[in-house]
Design a protein around this motif. Sequence first.
Motif, PDB file in Angstrom:
ATOM      1  N   GLU A 305       0.850  -1.119   0.002  1.00  0.00           N
ATOM      2  CA  GLU A 305       0.161   0.064  -0.052  1.00  0.00           C
ATOM      3  C   GLU A 305       0.913   1.221  -0.003  1.00  0.00           C
ATOM      4  O   GLU A 305       0.634   2.199  -0.740  1.00  0.00           O
ATOM      5  CB  GLU A 305      -0.874   0.011   1.181  1.00  0.00           C
ATOM      6  CG  GLU A 305      -1.839   1.154   1.226  1.00  0.00           C
ATOM      7  CD  GLU A 305      -2.913   1.109   0.121  1.00  0.00           C
ATOM      8  OE1 GLU A 305      -3.412   2.004  -0.226  1.00  0.00           O
ATOM      9  OE2 GLU A 305      -3.190  -0.065  -0.460  1.00  0.00           O
ATOM     10  N   GLU A 310      -1.596   3.129  -5.959  1.00  0.00           N
ATOM     11  CA  GLU A 310      -2.617   2.727  -7.318  1.00  0.00           C
ATOM     12  C   GLU A 310      -1.667   1.998  -8.150  1.00  0.00           C
ATOM     13  O   GLU A 310      -2.468   1.991  -9.355  1.00  0.00           O
ATOM     14  CB  GLU A 310      -3.369   3.955  -7.535  1.00  0.00           C
ATOM     15  CG  GLU A 310      -4.042   4.533  -6.439  1.00  0.00           C
ATOM     16  CD  GLU A 310      -4.965   5.817  -7.011  1.00  0.00           C
ATOM     17  OE1 GLU A 310      -4.602   6.281  -8.164  1.00  0.00           O
ATOM     18  OE2 GLU A 310      -5.489   6.636  -5.987  1.00  0.00           O
ATOM     19  N   GLY A 312      -1.103  -0.903  -8.657  1.00  0.00           N
ATOM     20  CA  GLY A 312      -1.656  -2.305  -8.569  1.00  0.00           C
ATOM     21  C   GLY A 312      -2.558  -2.247  -7.641  1.00  0.00           C
ATOM     22  O   GLY A 312      -3.027  -1.716  -6.901  1.00  0.00           O
ATOM     23  N   SER A 313      -3.267  -3.844  -7.468  1.00  0.00           N
ATOM     24  CA  SER A 313      -4.035  -4.139  -6.772  1.00  0.00           C
ATOM     25  C   SER A 313      -3.773  -5.476  -6.160  1.00  0.00           C
ATOM     26  O   SER A 313      -2.985  -6.392  -6.852  1.00  0.00           O
ATOM     27  CB  SER A 313      -5.615  -4.165  -7.259  1.00  0.00           C
ATOM     28  OG  SER A 313      -5.684  -5.246  -8.314  1.00  0.00           O
ATOM     29  N   TRP A 314      -4.018  -5.970  -4.979  1.00  0.00           N
ATOM     30  CA  TRP A 314      -3.802  -7.208  -4.495  1.00  0.00           C
ATOM     31  C   TRP A 314      -5.037  -7.946  -3.501  1.00  0.00           C
ATOM     32  O   TRP A 314      -5.506  -7.164  -3.094  1.00  0.00           O
ATOM     33  CB  TRP A 314      -2.474  -7.134  -3.745  1.00  0.00           C
ATOM     34  CG  TRP A 314      -2.456  -5.827  -2.814  1.00  0.00           C
ATOM     35  CD1 TRP A 314      -3.024  -5.650  -1.516  1.00  0.00           C
ATOM     36  CD2 TRP A 314      -1.987  -4.691  -3.306  1.00  0.00           C
ATOM     37  NE1 TRP A 314      -2.576  -4.447  -1.364  1.00  0.00           N
ATOM     38  CE2 TRP A 314      -2.039  -3.653  -2.311  1.00  0.00           C
ATOM     39  CE3 TRP A 314      -1.261  -3.918  -4.266  1.00  0.00           C
ATOM     40  CZ2 TRP A 314      -1.776  -2.424  -2.222  1.00  0.00           C
ATOM     41  CZ3 TRP A 314      -1.078  -2.720  -4.567  1.00  0.00           C
ATOM     42  CH2 TRP A 314      -1.125  -2.042  -3.433  1.00  0.00           C
ATOM     43  N   THR A 315      -4.526  -9.193  -3.478  1.00  0.00           N
ATOM     44  CA  THR A 315      -5.345  -9.931  -2.522  1.00  0.00           C
ATOM     45  C   THR A 315      -5.129  -9.896  -0.841  1.00  0.00           C
ATOM     46  O   THR A 315      -4.069  -9.341  -0.812  1.00  0.00           O
ATOM     47  CB  THR A 315      -5.525 -11.414  -2.866  1.00  0.00           C
ATOM     48  OG1 THR A 315      -4.071 -11.828  -2.522  1.00  0.00           O
ATOM     49  CG2 THR A 315      -6.038 -11.656  -4.147  1.00  0.00           C
ATOM     50  N   VAL A 325      -0.877 -10.292  -6.968  1.00  0.00           N
ATOM     51  CA  VAL A 325      -0.762  -8.886  -7.208  1.00  0.00           C
ATOM     52  C   VAL A 325      -0.932  -8.770  -8.565  1.00  0.00           C
ATOM     53  O   VAL A 325      -0.308  -9.379  -9.554  1.00  0.00           O
ATOM     54  CB  VAL A 325       0.670  -8.146  -6.910  1.00  0.00           C
ATOM     55  CG1 VAL A 325       0.922  -6.940  -6.965  1.00  0.00           C
ATOM     56  CG2 VAL A 325       1.110  -8.489  -5.356  1.00  0.00           C
ATOM     57  N   ARG A 326      -1.998  -7.896  -8.905  1.00  0.00           N
ATOM     58  CA  ARG A 326      -2.414  -7.489 -10.346  1.00  0.00           C
ATOM     59  C   ARG A 326      -1.913  -5.994 -10.647  1.00  0.00           C
ATOM     60  O   ARG A 326      -1.954  -5.073  -9.833  1.00  0.00           O
ATOM     61  CB  ARG A 326      -3.735  -7.723 -10.238  1.00  0.00           C
ATOM     62  CG  ARG A 326      -4.343  -9.073 -10.472  1.00  0.00           C
ATOM     63  CD  ARG A 326      -5.879  -8.857 -10.142  1.00  0.00           C
ATOM     64  NE  ARG A 326      -6.256  -8.769  -8.902  1.00  0.00           N
ATOM     65  CZ  ARG A 326      -7.571  -8.791  -8.458  1.00  0.00           C
ATOM     66  NH1 ARG A 326      -8.593  -8.928  -9.411  1.00  0.00           N
ATOM     67  NH2 ARG A 326      -7.750  -8.187  -7.408  1.00  0.00           N
ATOM     68  N   SER A 365       0.219 -10.369 -13.729  1.00  0.00           N
ATOM     69  CA  SER A 365       0.105 -10.546 -12.334  1.00  0.00           C
ATOM     70  C   SER A 365       1.315 -11.270 -11.814  1.00  0.00           C
ATOM     71  O   SER A 365       2.091 -11.947 -12.675  1.00  0.00           O
ATOM     72  CB  SER A 365      -1.071 -11.391 -12.149  1.00  0.00           C
ATOM     73  OG  SER A 365      -2.280 -10.865 -12.451  1.00  0.00           O
TER      74      SER A 365
END
Length: 393
Positions: A305, A310, A312-315, A325-326, A365
Motif C-alpha cells: 500500500e 494505485e 496495482g491491486s492485491w488480494t 498482485v495484479r 500478475s
Amino acid sequence: MAQRLAAWTQHTKRSALQDMLELTSGPEYISFGLGLPNAECFPAKQLAVSANEVLLRQSDPLQYAPPAEQLKRQIQLLMRKRGVECSTSQIFLTAGAQQGINLLVRLLLDPGKAVLAEEVTYTGFLQVLEPFQPRMMTVSTDPATGIDVEQVEQVLQTEERPACMYVIPSGHNPLSYTLSREKRQKLAQLAAEYEVPIIEDDPYGFLAYEDIEIPAIKSFQSDWVFYVGSFSKILAPGLRLGWIIANEEIIEKLSIVKEATDINTATLTQQIAANFLQKDEFANHLHHLRQEYRSRRNGMLDQLEAQLGEAGSWTIPSSGLFIWVRFPESINTMELFRESITTEKVTFFPGSVFAVNPSRMASSSIRLNFSFNNHDKIEEGITRLSRLVKRHL
C-alpha cells in the motif's frame, strides 16, 4: 539416449520452482518466489527431543515398517479441526502432499483422458499430469472469490466427464483466495451428482488468519472427495510427511501404487512426528505460526500500500502463504521478472507460470510469498519491486 526416452519427456521442461531454487541461493537476492515456510518457526528443539526419544527407545524406526498407527491417530484428531470425521483405516500416509497428488492422479487418470482444473493453478499439479498428456478442461477463477462453481456445473453437464477435478480451497496457490463454505458445499454436491472425484489439496488449511475457519470440502462429501494434507507448511518440510483421506477400498489401491514408488513413507520421520504431536505441543506451535505469518502478511500488505499505492491491486489472504498482485495489462510480468533478477535482485513468480492456457489476468500478475522473509527484508524487497514497477509504468 535422449531420443529413447518416453514421448512425453521430449517436450517437458524443468519446473520454474527448480530454476527459482538455484536462482535465489545468493545472499544478494530477496526471494518472494518460492512458497517456503520460515525456518525460524520450525520446532527444531522439540523435534530433536522427539527424535532422541524415538531412537533410544528401540531400533524399529530404522527398519521398514507398516504405516505408524500412532501418527494416523494424531492425524485423525487434527482432521476434526477441518470438520472431517474419519477412521484411521481411511488415512493413508505419504511422503508429502506432492506424492499424495501424484498417487491419486495415477490411480484416477488414464492417458489422454480429461482433467478439470482452474485456468490458473498450482504448477506441481500440472507437472504430475504431464506423463498422461490429458485433455485439460479449464474453468474461470477469481483471485477474490475463487473457482467459478456455476461454470464447473456447466462443464460437467455438457462435455466429456473428466477423470477428476483439482481444487485448492484454502490459501489457494497461487491466487491466495479461500473458498466460501457455500462454494465448497456446491462442489461436494457436484462431485457426487456427476460422479467426478475431487482431489482436495489442502496444505494451507491449518494456516487460517481469521477467527472463522471454513471446513474442508471433504467434510461435506465422504465418497467423492479425496483429501490431501501435509505437515510441510505447518511442521517442517524436511520431514516429508503428508496424508490422504479416502475410503478403505481406495486406500488398498493406493498402497499398491505407492509400493511401486517408494515402498513406504520413512518410518523414522513418521515416529518422530507422532511423538511430537502426542505431547500436545503442536497446538501452541500452530498458534505461534499463525501469529507470525499473520504479522508478515500484514507487513507485506502495508508495504504494498505504501510503496505501490494505485500502481496495482492485491488480494488480502485469509489463509496460506501468498499474495496475488495484479498490475495494469500493459505490464508483462515475465519481462518484469527477467529485469528484476538482473537489476533489483528481488524474485517472484510471474503469473503466467501458473496459467494452464495463455491468460491475460495471469500475464500481468505476480505471486508473492510472505512467510519466508522477516519484516526488514519484506520492506526492502517491496521497495525494490516498487522501483521496478514504476519504471515500467
